[in-house]
Design a protein around this motif. Sequence first.
Motif, mmCIF file in Angstrom:
data_model
loop_
_atom_site.group_PDB
_atom_site.id
_atom_site.type_symbol
_atom_site.label_atom_id
_atom_site.label_comp_id
_atom_site.label_asym_id
_atom_site.label_seq_id
_atom_site.Cartn_x
_atom_site.Cartn_y
_atom_site.Cartn_z
ATOM 1 N N VAL A 137 5.519 -21.162 14.063
ATOM 2 C CA VAL A 137 5.241 -19.783 14.479
ATOM 3 C C VAL A 137 3.810 -19.651 14.991
ATOM 4 N N CYS A 138 2.852 -20.243 14.282
ATOM 5 C CA CYS A 138 1.451 -20.173 14.726
ATOM 6 C C CYS A 138 1.272 -20.911 16.046
ATOM 7 N N GLY A 139 1.929 -22.058 16.188
ATOM 8 C CA GLY A 139 1.830 -22.809 17.434
ATOM 9 C C GLY A 139 2.401 -22.040 18.607
ATOM 10 N N LEU A 140 3.528 -21.373 18.401
ATOM 11 C CA LEU A 140 4.120 -20.578 19.478
ATOM 12 C C LEU A 140 3.222 -19.401 19.850
ATOM 13 N N ALA A 141 2.632 -18.773 18.855
ATOM 14 C CA ALA A 141 1.747 -17.637 19.139
ATOM 15 C C ALA A 141 0.522 -18.095 19.928
ATOM 16 N N ILE A 142 -0.078 -19.207 19.503
ATOM 17 C CA ILE A 142 -1.266 -19.712 20.206
ATOM 18 C C ILE A 142 -0.904 -20.162 21.610
ATOM 19 N N SER A 143 0.238 -20.845 21.763
ATOM 20 C CA SER A 143 0.611 -21.311 23.097
ATOM 21 C C SER A 143 0.952 -20.136 24.010
ATOM 22 N N GLY A 144 1.531 -19.088 23.454
ATOM 23 C CA GLY A 144 1.813 -17.897 24.261
ATOM 24 C C GLY A 144 0.546 -17.264 24.787
ATOM 25 N N ILE A 145 -0.459 -17.160 23.931
ATOM 26 C CA ILE A 145 -1.741 -16.599 24.362
ATOM 27 C C ILE A 145 -2.359 -17.484 25.441
ATOM 28 N N LEU A 146 -2.274 -18.808 25.265
ATOM 29 C CA LEU A 146 -2.837 -19.720 26.259
ATOM 30 C C LEU A 146 -2.112 -19.600 27.594
ATOM 31 N N TRP A 147 -0.772 -19.507 27.565
ATOM 32 C CA TRP A 147 -0.022 -19.384 28.820
ATOM 33 C C TRP A 147 -0.370 -18.086 29.542
ATOM 34 N N ILE A 148 -0.537 -16.998 28.803
ATOM 35 C CA ILE A 148 -0.903 -15.727 29.431
ATOM 36 C C ILE A 148 -2.273 -15.843 30.091
ATOM 37 N N SER A 149 -3.214 -16.512 29.428
ATOM 38 C CA SER A 149 -4.548 -16.657 30.019
ATOM 39 C C SER A 149 -4.505 -17.567 31.248
ATOM 40 N N ILE A 150 -3.694 -18.622 31.205
ATOM 41 C CA ILE A 150 -3.581 -19.517 32.366
ATOM 42 C C ILE A 150 -2.970 -18.771 33.550
ATOM 43 N N ILE A 151 -1.928 -17.995 33.298
ATOM 44 C CA ILE A 151 -1.303 -17.219 34.384
ATOM 45 C C ILE A 151 -2.298 -16.203 34.936
ATOM 46 N N GLY A 152 -3.095 -15.600 34.068
ATOM 47 C CA GLY A 152 -4.113 -14.647 34.521
ATOM 48 C C GLY A 152 -5.156 -15.316 35.407
ATOM 49 N N TRP A 153 -5.580 -16.528 35.032
ATOM 50 C CA TRP A 153 -6.544 -17.261 35.874
ATOM 51 C C TRP A 153 -5.942 -17.553 37.248
ATOM 52 N N PHE A 154 -4.689 -18.004 37.285
ATOM 53 C CA PHE A 154 -4.051 -18.299 38.572
ATOM 54 C C PHE A 154 -3.930 -17.037 39.428
ATOM 55 N N MET A 155 -3.636 -15.917 38.793
ATOM 56 C CA MET A 155 -3.525 -14.676 39.556
ATOM 57 C C MET A 155 -4.897 -14.258 40.113
ATOM 58 N N LEU A 156 -5.966 -14.516 39.364
ATOM 59 C CA LEU A 156 -7.304 -14.191 39.865
ATOM 60 C C LEU A 156 -7.705 -15.123 41.013
#
Length: 50
Positions: A28-47
């Motif tokens: 559960v902790c790994g999924l939560a951390i990876s979800g946050i990381l994926w959102i930040s990566i997608i945000g960087w690509f959008m910028l």
Amino acid sequence: MDWNQMKLRLKLGKALPKTEGNFSVGIVCGLAISGILWISIIGWFMLIFK
């Protein structure tokens, strides 16, 4: 080994965390951390590729 050492070992044995449930908590902790990381990566690509 005298009686006090045996009591101390019993106390230490009970104080150790159970291994049951640690695996699911880790997933559960790994999924939560990876979800946050994926959102930040997608945000960087959008910028970058605006």
